[in-house]
Design a protein around this motif. Structure first.
Motif, short mmCIF file in Angstrom:
data_model
loop_
_atom_site.label_atom_id
_atom_site.label_comp_id
_atom_site.label_asym_id
_atom_site.label_seq_id
_atom_site.Cartn_x
_atom_site.Cartn_y
_atom_site.Cartn_z
N ALA B 257 -99.86 91.16 12.66
CA ALA B 257 -100.23 90.06 11.93
C ALA B 257 -98.87 88.95 12.35
N GLU B 258 -97.96 89.23 12.10
CA GLU B 258 -96.71 88.46 12.06
C GLU B 258 -95.87 88.77 13.26
N PRO B 259 -95.26 87.32 14.04
CA PRO B 259 -94.39 87.52 15.24
C PRO B 259 -92.91 87.99 14.53
N LEU B 260 -92.28 88.72 15.50
CA LEU B 260 -90.93 89.18 15.27
C LEU B 260 -90.21 87.72 15.41
N PRO B 261 -89.15 87.47 14.25
CA PRO B 261 -88.33 86.35 14.67
C PRO B 261 -87.05 87.00 15.32
N ALA B 262 -87.58 87.70 16.43
CA ALA B 262 -86.53 88.29 17.07
C ALA B 262 -85.46 87.71 18.13
N GLN B 292 -94.05 95.81 0.04
CA GLN B 292 -92.87 94.64 -0.50
C GLN B 292 -93.17 93.44 0.51
N PRO B 293 -92.89 92.25 0.03
CA PRO B 293 -92.81 91.08 0.62
C PRO B 293 -92.26 91.09 2.05
N GLY B 294 -92.73 90.93 3.12
CA GLY B 294 -92.27 90.55 4.45
C GLY B 294 -92.27 92.08 5.25
N PHE B 295 -92.70 92.87 4.64
CA PHE B 295 -92.94 94.35 5.19
C PHE B 295 -94.20 94.57 5.60
N THR B 296 -94.26 95.46 6.84
CA THR B 296 -95.61 95.55 7.45
C THR B 296 -95.92 97.29 7.15
N ARG B 297 -97.48 97.32 7.03
CA ARG B 297 -97.74 98.73 6.68
C ARG B 297 -97.91 99.61 7.86
N ALA B 298 -97.38 100.74 7.75
CA ALA B 298 -97.63 101.75 8.88
C ALA B 298 -98.06 103.18 8.10
N LEU B 308 -79.97 117.41 7.04
CA LEU B 308 -79.18 116.17 6.40
C LEU B 308 -80.04 115.03 5.85
N ASP B 309 -81.05 115.03 6.71
CA ASP B 309 -81.95 113.65 6.30
C ASP B 309 -83.50 114.14 6.97
N ARG B 310 -84.14 113.07 7.06
CA ARG B 310 -85.48 113.41 7.57
C ARG B 310 -85.83 112.25 8.64
N ALA B 311 -86.37 112.55 9.75
CA ALA B 311 -86.91 111.60 10.76
C ALA B 311 -88.26 111.50 10.60
N LEU B 312 -88.79 110.25 10.45
CA LEU B 312 -90.43 110.05 10.56
C LEU B 312 -90.87 109.39 11.84
N GLU B 313 -91.91 109.68 12.18
CA GLU B 313 -92.57 108.82 13.40
C GLU B 313 -93.79 108.02 12.48
N LEU B 314 -93.79 106.90 12.70
CA LEU B 314 -94.73 105.90 12.14
C LEU B 314 -95.57 105.17 13.20
N GLN B 315 -96.64 104.91 12.63
CA GLN B 315 -98.03 104.45 13.38
C GLN B 315 -98.65 103.20 12.83
N VAL B 316 -98.47 102.20 13.69
CA VAL B 316 -99.02 100.94 13.38
C VAL B 316 -100.08 100.51 14.45
N GLY B 317 -101.22 100.59 14.21
CA GLY B 317 -102.26 100.30 15.47
C GLY B 317 -102.07 101.67 16.38
N PHE B 339 -92.57 98.77 6.21
CA PHE B 339 -91.30 98.64 7.09
C PHE B 339 -91.13 97.27 7.45
N ARG B 340 -89.75 97.00 7.73
CA ARG B 340 -89.33 95.72 8.21
C ARG B 340 -88.25 95.88 9.20
N LEU B 341 -88.46 94.89 10.33
CA LEU B 341 -87.30 95.01 11.43
C LEU B 341 -86.35 93.89 11.17
N PRO B 342 -85.26 94.17 10.79
CA PRO B 342 -84.25 92.96 10.28
C PRO B 342 -83.98 92.42 11.94
N ALA B 343 -84.01 90.97 11.96
CA ALA B 343 -84.04 90.20 13.23
C ALA B 343 -82.74 90.57 13.90
N GLN B 344 -81.66 90.42 12.92
CA GLN B 344 -80.31 90.48 13.78
C GLN B 344 -79.85 91.77 14.29
N ARG B 345 -80.91 92.57 13.92
CA ARG B 345 -80.76 94.27 14.51
C ARG B 345 -81.62 94.49 15.71
#
Lengths: 365, 367
Positions: B257-262, B292-298, B308-317, B339-345
């Motif tokens: 829905a939202e473009p990335l301000p990348a 959360q506001p500004g986050f996309t559902r996956a 040590l941690d957990r890796a996840l594979e997420l699917q959107v469309g 999730f949200r993709l921080p533009a500066q990253r």
């Protein structure tokens, strides 16, 4: 699919006992990974379930029915090996349909079944291609689809990824993780790769010298290892093992008897093991951090070997009793060598006897 | 220390090395990282003199060795397999290279150097043993001691495709790192395993299909990846990628829905319609178990428990990507997350060829 029971399963080759009276139940639809170093008996166990190996003693039961005498072809098991075996002159669709046609399954049922596996394995884009043109990951997926399409009692996977290039292997692992949760077929997966086992299994069965060391969910083996071997084999980087002796207020670590003070309840909890002349303290690298106040409980002075960066994290090496140990650098004090204090997370340390037995202690209530 | 200049080598029509120019500095541990067929082993074999390059020069410690025989080059290859001589004791195995006709040393000097190497690798107490009485880890140390004893200007390690014992590989890393830190040895280490390279290397040279993609410390490469191919070769998991198209308001990813301000707005206006790939490192993606506001559902496609941690594979469309989360965050397969993709990253790559486009918001990624 079926529930599988192994009762006192034993396989001997001459004087060598490959599988030593193991008992294990596999639940219907469960994904179980047999893990262990080469020669531990994991593949022999799998071959017994398949009917490719005859047990010397003990029973194999499918849904409560003894199948020892059944030939491999009569057990309705599906096997996937390292090397994909698809018919090169048939399309993926024809390859998948092949075992069904061979059994005289009707066309409409075959179509249904193909739709079902196409959905699960996401095969639509490659259904009409020949295997030779496909990347190894896609071929392996097609082979898996062909093996589950005929509703096997058990799906047996013998190191299916070990012959694939690392990058494809990583992709296939993700596919398998996904499939594992949707397939609902009782599956036995054999590997020597603990990372693969940890990430794929409902239950990991860790084997050594023909015996089961520990069987449980991955997190259980990681957090609560049955013995020193389990603690060593599971987890990367490996757990640190520090040789120790009990002292009045804690432990003396290594040949140099470096003092490690323990809180009174922990020291009291270990008192029951006072007869052990040598014990081993096990602690995972992420539970050792550089820095601390020397002399405080849980703080040990060690000779620093050096620090290094792994991706975005900083780690350090130190030496205890001639072995290289690892810890995590959380805050840097800039020292580059010599004796430095390190802090052990005492809630996460585990203790082992000289023969590798786990030494447990009761927290006083 | 070692300088490769335009190294090229073809086997029939297959170009194994396609112009490799690379400097290995004195005292550094450089990992050659790449998939099978990238040219790692061919590079090592050329340096060792076991393979003759079709073009290019090899300089070792300032001397052009391109035309010298293997014996005349001061390098040593350590194989991960042990290659020990079973009929000899540990002592004689380590002493073996010093007794070769080319390096023949006085027996007194041989003894001194064998004992030094054995002490460094903590096998001094095993010198009289037979090799077949040793554990796997001990054999490995003997093999390293044997390579160390000659003190060449350059050590090279070639890792086979399938390591039989991952635990041994892990301890080899620790040995290598210690040897490197203690002696300042110059080491060239060929591997296809990102984690292995990350654990030991000062700098990493990324190879793919006979070409050098990028060289540098991993932290620098991650902060400034030269191409999409780099993003696919490193990271654990590798870079998350989102194919999209440049529009005035940002990068439009299909199905979102939202473009990335990348990217930088001025650049966006100038490149409207261009096909791009947005890339991020998995641990830079912000994730939440609740909306959360500004986050996309996956949807969680699959999970990977890593201790040590957990890796996840997420699917959107139809788009899938991987992230890393703390063990505390419980997101089982099939669950929804945001999730949200921080533009500066975000890094931008050309969809055609994967070249990096230096037009990201915040001028090129991480601080």
């Amino acid at each position: 699919m079926a529930a599988v029971d192994l009762r006192d399963l034993t396989v001997r080759f001459g004087d060598f006992t490959a599988v030593d009276a193991i008992n294990l139940g596999l639940g219907d639809g469960e994904f179980v990974v047999f893990l262990g170093p080469s020669g531990c008996g994991k593949t022999t166990t799998l071959r017994c379930i398949a009917g490719l190996e005859t047990p010397t003693a003990g029973d194999i039961l499918f849904d409560g029915r003894r199948v020892n005498e059944l030939h491999a072809t009569e057990r309705n098991v599906a096997m996937v090996f390292q090397f994909v075996s698809l018919y090169p002159h048939l399309s993926v669709r024809e390859n998948i349909a092949f075992p069904l046609r061979a059994r005289g399954v009707s066309r409409s049922v075959i179509r249904e079944k193909i739709d079902w596996v196409t959905g699960i394995f996401d095969l639509a884009p490659i259904l009409d291609q020949r295997p030779g043109r496909l990347p190894p990951g896609a071929r392996q997926k097609a082979a898996l689809a062909r093996s589950v399409v005929r509703d096997p009692n058990v799906l047996l996977l013998d190191e299916p990824l070990s012959a694939i290039d690392e990058q494809f292997r990583e992709e296939m692992r993700w596919e398998l993780r996904h499939l594992q949760q949707r397939l609902g077929v009782t599956s036995v997966y054999v590997t020597h790769d603990q990372r693969e086992a940890m990430s794929l299994a409902d239950r990991v069965v860790l084997m050594r010298d023909g015996r089961i060391v520990q069987a449980g969910p991955p997190a259980e083996l990681y957090e609560d290892p049955a013995d020193r071997f389990a603690a060593f084999f599971i987890g990367s980087p490996s757990m640190n093992f520090l040789p120790a002796r009990l002292t009045d207020d804690g432990l003396a670590i290594g040949r140099e008897a470096r003092p490690l003070k323990l809180p009174a309840p922990l020291r009291a909890g270990l008192a029951g093991h006072a007869s052990e002349d040598a014990i081993t303290l096990g602690v995972r690298p992420q539970h050792v951090s550089l820095g601390g106040r020397s002399g405080e409980a849980g703080v040990l002075d060690v000779p620093l070997i050096g620090r290094y960066q792994v991706g975005r994290e900083r780690w350090f090496d130190f030496e205890i009793g001639g072995e290289i140990c690892k810890g995590r650098v959380l805050s840097d004090d800039g020292r580059d060598g010599g004796e430095v204090p390190v802090t052990l997370d005492l809630d996460r340390v585990r203790f082992f006897a000289a023969d590798g037995r786990r030494l447990r202690w009761e927290r006083p209530s | 220390m070692l300088a490769l200049d335009g190294l090229a080598k073809a086997f029939g029509r297959h170009r194994a090395l396609d112009g490799i120019t690379l400097d290995v500095r004195q005292g550094e541990l450089l990992a050659l990282l790449g998939p099978t067929g990238a040219g790692k082993t061919t590079t090592l074999r050329c340096v060792a003199g076991l393979e003759r390059p079709d073009a290019g020069r090899i300089r070792l410690a300032g001397v052009d060795v391109t035309d010298l025989s293997p014996m005349e080059r001061d390098v040593s290859i350590v194989f991960e397999g042990f290659n020990l001589l079973p009929v000899l004791s540990v002592y004689d195995n380590i002493a073996f290279p010093l007794r070769s006709p080319l390096y023949r040393e006085a027996e007194e000097e041989v003894g001194r150097r064998v004992r030094k190497a054995a002490t460094d690798l903590r096998i001094g107490h095993l010198l009289d043993r037979g090799v077949d009485q040793l554990s796997g880890g001990e054999k490995q140390r003997v093999a390293i001691a044997r390579a160390l004893v000659r003190r060449p200007s350059l050590y090279m390690l070639d890792e086979p495709l399938s390591a039989l014992d991952l635990k041994l590989r892990e301890s080899l890393m620790a040995e290598l790192r210690e040897m490197h830190q203690r002696d300042g040895a110059t080491i060239l280490y060929a591997t296809h395993d990102y984690n292995g390279a990350a654990a030991v290397a000062d700098r990493v040279a990324l190879l793919d299909r006979g070409r050098l993609l990028q060289v540098g410390p991993l932290t620098e490469i991650m902060a400034d990846p030269a191409s999409l191919a780099v993003g696919r070769l490193i990271g654990s998991p590798a870079m998350a990628c989102f194919p999209g198209r440049v529009a005035a308001e940002g990068v439009v990813v299909e199905g979102w829905a939202e473009p990335l301000p990348a990217a930088d707005p001025a650049w966006l206006r100038g490149h409207a319609g261009q096909g791009v790939v947005v890339g991020l490192w998995p641990d830079d993606i912000a994730v939440s178990a609740v909306e959360q506001p500004g986050f996309t559902r996956a949807e969680v496609y699959a999970t990977d428990f890593r201790g040590l941690d957990r890796a996840l594979e997420l699917q959107v469309g139809r788009q899938r990507f991987r992230i890393v989360v703390d063990l505390g965050l419980s997101l089982p397969p099939g669950a929804s997350c945001w999730f949200r993709l921080p533009a500066q990253r975000c890094f931008l790559f050309d969809a055609d060829g994967g070249r990096r486009l230096r037009a990201e918001a915040g001028k090129g990624g991480r601080p």
